[in-house]
Design a protein around this motif. Sequence first.
Motif, PDB file in Angstrom:
ATOM      1  N   UNK A  49       0.823  -1.204   0.000  1.00 24.82           N
ATOM      2  CA  UNK A  49       0.000   0.000   0.000  1.00 24.82           C
ATOM      3  C   UNK A  49       0.862   1.260   0.000  1.00 24.82           C
ATOM      4  N   UNK A  50       1.957   1.238   0.748  1.00 28.25           N
ATOM      5  CA  UNK A  50       2.863   2.401   0.756  1.00 28.25           C
ATOM      6  C   UNK A  50       3.464   2.637  -0.630  1.00 28.25           C
ATOM      7  N   UNK A  51       3.791   1.579  -1.329  1.00 24.71           N
ATOM      8  CA  UNK A  51       4.403   1.712  -2.650  1.00 24.71           C
ATOM      9  C   UNK A  51       3.367   2.097  -3.701  1.00 24.71           C
ATOM     10  N   UNK A  52       2.197   1.444  -3.662  1.00 24.37           N
ATOM     11  CA  UNK A  52       1.206   1.601  -4.730  1.00 24.37           C
ATOM     12  C   UNK A  52       0.174   2.700  -4.481  1.00 24.37           C
ATOM     13  N   UNK A  53      -0.059   3.026  -3.219  1.00 26.58           N
ATOM     14  CA  UNK A  53      -1.088   4.016  -2.850  1.00 26.58           C
ATOM     15  C   UNK A  53      -2.454   3.655  -3.446  1.00 26.58           C
ATOM     16  N   UNK A  54      -2.758   2.371  -3.500  1.00 27.90           N
ATOM     17  CA  UNK A  54      -4.013   1.906  -4.063  1.00 27.90           C
ATOM     18  C   UNK A  54      -4.391   0.624  -3.330  1.00 27.90           C
ATOM     19  N   UNK A  55      -5.536   0.651  -2.630  1.00 29.65           N
ATOM     20  CA  UNK A  55      -5.899  -0.488  -1.785  1.00 29.65           C
ATOM     21  C   UNK A  55      -6.130  -1.762  -2.592  1.00 29.65           C
ATOM     22  N   UNK A  56      -6.811  -1.649  -3.758  1.00 25.22           N
ATOM     23  CA  UNK A  56      -7.090  -2.847  -4.546  1.00 25.22           C
ATOM     24  C   UNK A  56      -5.805  -3.490  -5.051  1.00 25.22           C
ATOM     25  N   UNK A 150     -13.900  -2.877 -25.245  1.00 28.14           N
ATOM     26  CA  UNK A 150     -14.833  -2.078 -24.457  1.00 28.14           C
ATOM     27  C   UNK A 150     -14.113  -1.363 -23.311  1.00 28.14           C
ATOM     28  N   UNK A 151     -13.249  -2.086 -22.623  1.00 29.15           N
ATOM     29  CA  UNK A 151     -12.538  -1.492 -21.480  1.00 29.15           C
ATOM     30  C   UNK A 151     -11.609  -0.376 -21.939  1.00 29.15           C
ATOM     31  N   UNK A 152     -10.872  -0.585 -23.019  1.00 30.27           N
ATOM     32  CA  UNK A 152      -9.964   0.452 -23.510  1.00 30.27           C
ATOM     33  C   UNK A 152     -10.735   1.668 -24.024  1.00 30.27           C
ATOM     34  N   UNK A 159     -12.278   8.437 -20.006  1.00 29.01           N
ATOM     35  CA  UNK A 159     -11.318   8.785 -18.955  1.00 29.01           C
ATOM     36  C   UNK A 159     -11.587   8.145 -17.606  1.00 29.01           C
ATOM     37  N   UNK A 160     -12.323   7.033 -17.580  1.00 24.89           N
ATOM     38  CA  UNK A 160     -12.608   6.375 -16.305  1.00 24.89           C
ATOM     39  C   UNK A 160     -11.411   5.547 -15.843  1.00 24.89           C
ATOM     40  N   UNK A 161     -11.250   5.463 -14.523  1.00 26.86           N
ATOM     41  CA  UNK A 161     -10.198   4.617 -13.945  1.00 26.86           C
ATOM     42  C   UNK A 161     -10.629   3.162 -14.035  1.00 26.86           C
ATOM     43  N   UNK A 162      -9.692   2.253 -13.770  1.00 30.77           N
ATOM     44  CA  UNK A 162     -10.010   0.835 -13.807  1.00 30.77           C
ATOM     45  C   UNK A 162     -11.053   0.477 -12.752  1.00 30.77           C
ATOM     46  N   UNK A 167     -16.715  -1.016 -11.722  1.00 31.55           N
ATOM     47  CA  UNK A 167     -18.010  -0.718 -11.120  1.00 31.55           C
ATOM     48  C   UNK A 167     -19.082  -0.581 -12.203  1.00 31.55           C
ATOM     49  N   UNK A 168     -18.783   0.136 -13.272  1.00 25.38           N
ATOM     50  CA  UNK A 168     -19.756   0.335 -14.346  1.00 25.38           C
ATOM     51  C   UNK A 168     -20.135  -0.984 -15.016  1.00 25.38           C
ATOM     52  N   UNK A 169     -19.135  -1.813 -15.295  1.00 25.04           N
ATOM     53  CA  UNK A 169     -19.388  -3.071 -16.004  1.00 25.04           C
ATOM     54  C   UNK A 169     -19.771  -4.217 -15.065  1.00 25.04           C
ATOM     55  N   UNK A 170     -19.778  -3.908 -13.754  1.00 25.31           N
ATOM     56  CA  UNK A 170     -20.136  -4.898 -12.744  1.00 25.31           C
ATOM     57  C   UNK A 170     -19.291  -6.172 -12.879  1.00 25.31           C
ATOM     58  N   UNK A 171     -17.954  -5.955 -12.896  1.00 22.25           N
ATOM     59  CA  UNK A 171     -17.035  -7.086 -12.976  1.00 22.25           C
ATOM     60  C   UNK A 171     -15.888  -6.861 -12.000  1.00 22.25           C
ATOM     61  N   UNK A 172     -15.198  -7.923 -11.620  1.00 22.48           N
ATOM     62  CA  UNK A 172     -14.084  -7.778 -10.676  1.00 22.48           C
ATOM     63  C   UNK A 172     -12.988  -6.865 -11.233  1.00 22.48           C
ATOM     64  N   UNK A 173     -12.380  -6.084 -10.339  1.00 22.73           N
ATOM     65  CA  UNK A 173     -11.308  -5.180 -10.740  1.00 22.73           C
ATOM     66  C   UNK A 173     -10.166  -5.947 -11.393  1.00 22.73           C
ATOM     67  N   UNK A 174      -9.850  -7.118 -10.887  1.00 29.74           N
ATOM     68  CA  UNK A 174      -8.774  -7.929 -11.467  1.00 29.74           C
ATOM     69  C   UNK A 174      -9.044  -8.277 -12.923  1.00 29.74           C
ATOM     70  N   UNK A 175     -10.302  -8.537 -13.263  1.00 28.19           N
ATOM     71  CA  UNK A 175     -10.673  -8.844 -14.643  1.00 28.19           C
ATOM     72  C   UNK A 175     -10.454  -7.631 -15.529  1.00 28.19           C
ATOM     73  N   UNK A 176     -10.854  -6.456 -15.027  1.00 27.30           N
ATOM     74  CA  UNK A 176     -10.658  -5.212 -15.786  1.00 27.30           C
ATOM     75  C   UNK A 176      -9.170  -4.976 -16.025  1.00 27.30           C
ATOM     76  N   UNK A 177      -8.366  -5.166 -14.984  1.00 27.21           N
ATOM     77  CA  UNK A 177      -6.924  -4.960 -15.113  1.00 27.21           C
ATOM     78  C   UNK A 177      -6.315  -5.918 -16.134  1.00 27.21           C
ATOM     79  N   UNK A 178      -6.708  -7.177 -16.054  1.00 29.37           N
ATOM     80  CA  UNK A 178      -6.164  -8.181 -16.973  1.00 29.37           C
ATOM     81  C   UNK A 178      -6.551  -7.866 -18.408  1.00 29.37           C
ATOM     82  N   UNK A 179      -7.825  -7.587 -18.636  1.00 36.54           N
ATOM     83  CA  UNK A 179      -8.281  -7.293 -19.997  1.00 36.54           C
ATOM     84  C   UNK A 179      -7.668  -6.013 -20.530  1.00 36.54           C
ATOM     85  N   UNK A 180      -7.516  -5.032 -19.676  1.00 37.19           N
ATOM     86  CA  UNK A 180      -6.896  -3.769 -20.082  1.00 37.19           C
ATOM     87  C   UNK A 180      -5.445  -3.995 -20.495  1.00 37.19           C
TER      88      UNK A 180
END
Length: 195
Positions: A49-56, A150-152, A159-162, A167-180
């Motif tokens: 968390x200290x390195x990434x500053x992002x909880x997810x 769609x994600x890109x 300009x939405x964040x991952x 949240x918009x696509x109602x899918x896990x954040x990990x899935x969005x990150x992987x597909x992105x």
Amino acid sequence: MTSDSPIPEPVDHFSVTDRDLVQAMRQGQIEALGVLYDRYAKLVYGLALRILSNTEEAEDVAQEVFLSLWHRQTYDPSRGSLSSFLMTMTRSRSIDKLRSRNTGFRFLQRWKGLTREELSSSTPLEQASISERSERVRHALAQLPEAEREILQIAYYEGLSQSEIAQRLNMPLGTVKTRSRQGLLKLRKILQDCV
């Protein structure tokens, strides 16, 4: 604790050494991983968390670190403490995640910046060049699988964040990150001559 005995059940788990727990884990005792997780999860998560500053992302790194400890079993007690090993692994994974995040972001920003700069140009030749590049990008995006495209498109055009996309696509954040990430790598390859 002998090499083939399980972790003592109701005994205080903090009296069992890391070395004993690692040995039990190598023998397939998942309970040993649970005890190690209880001991070191806060430490691992806190550093990430200290390195990434992002909880997810910090949660993702913590999960990756403990899964790697279980599956790869690369820790060698003779080379140092388990806490040092976990901290080194956490730092490395977190920095890798930062690099990955920045690479994708820079790629999109480069295209966004080119588009803005080019729109301010006014010569017909420059306008034709902008149009040609825009068409190349549209064509490249069309070659991506629908889920990645769609994600890109949402990230770039809206300009939405991952997290917001998840949240918009109602899918896990990990899935969005992987597909992105997969989409960006494919897009970069397709547009390699343009970048």
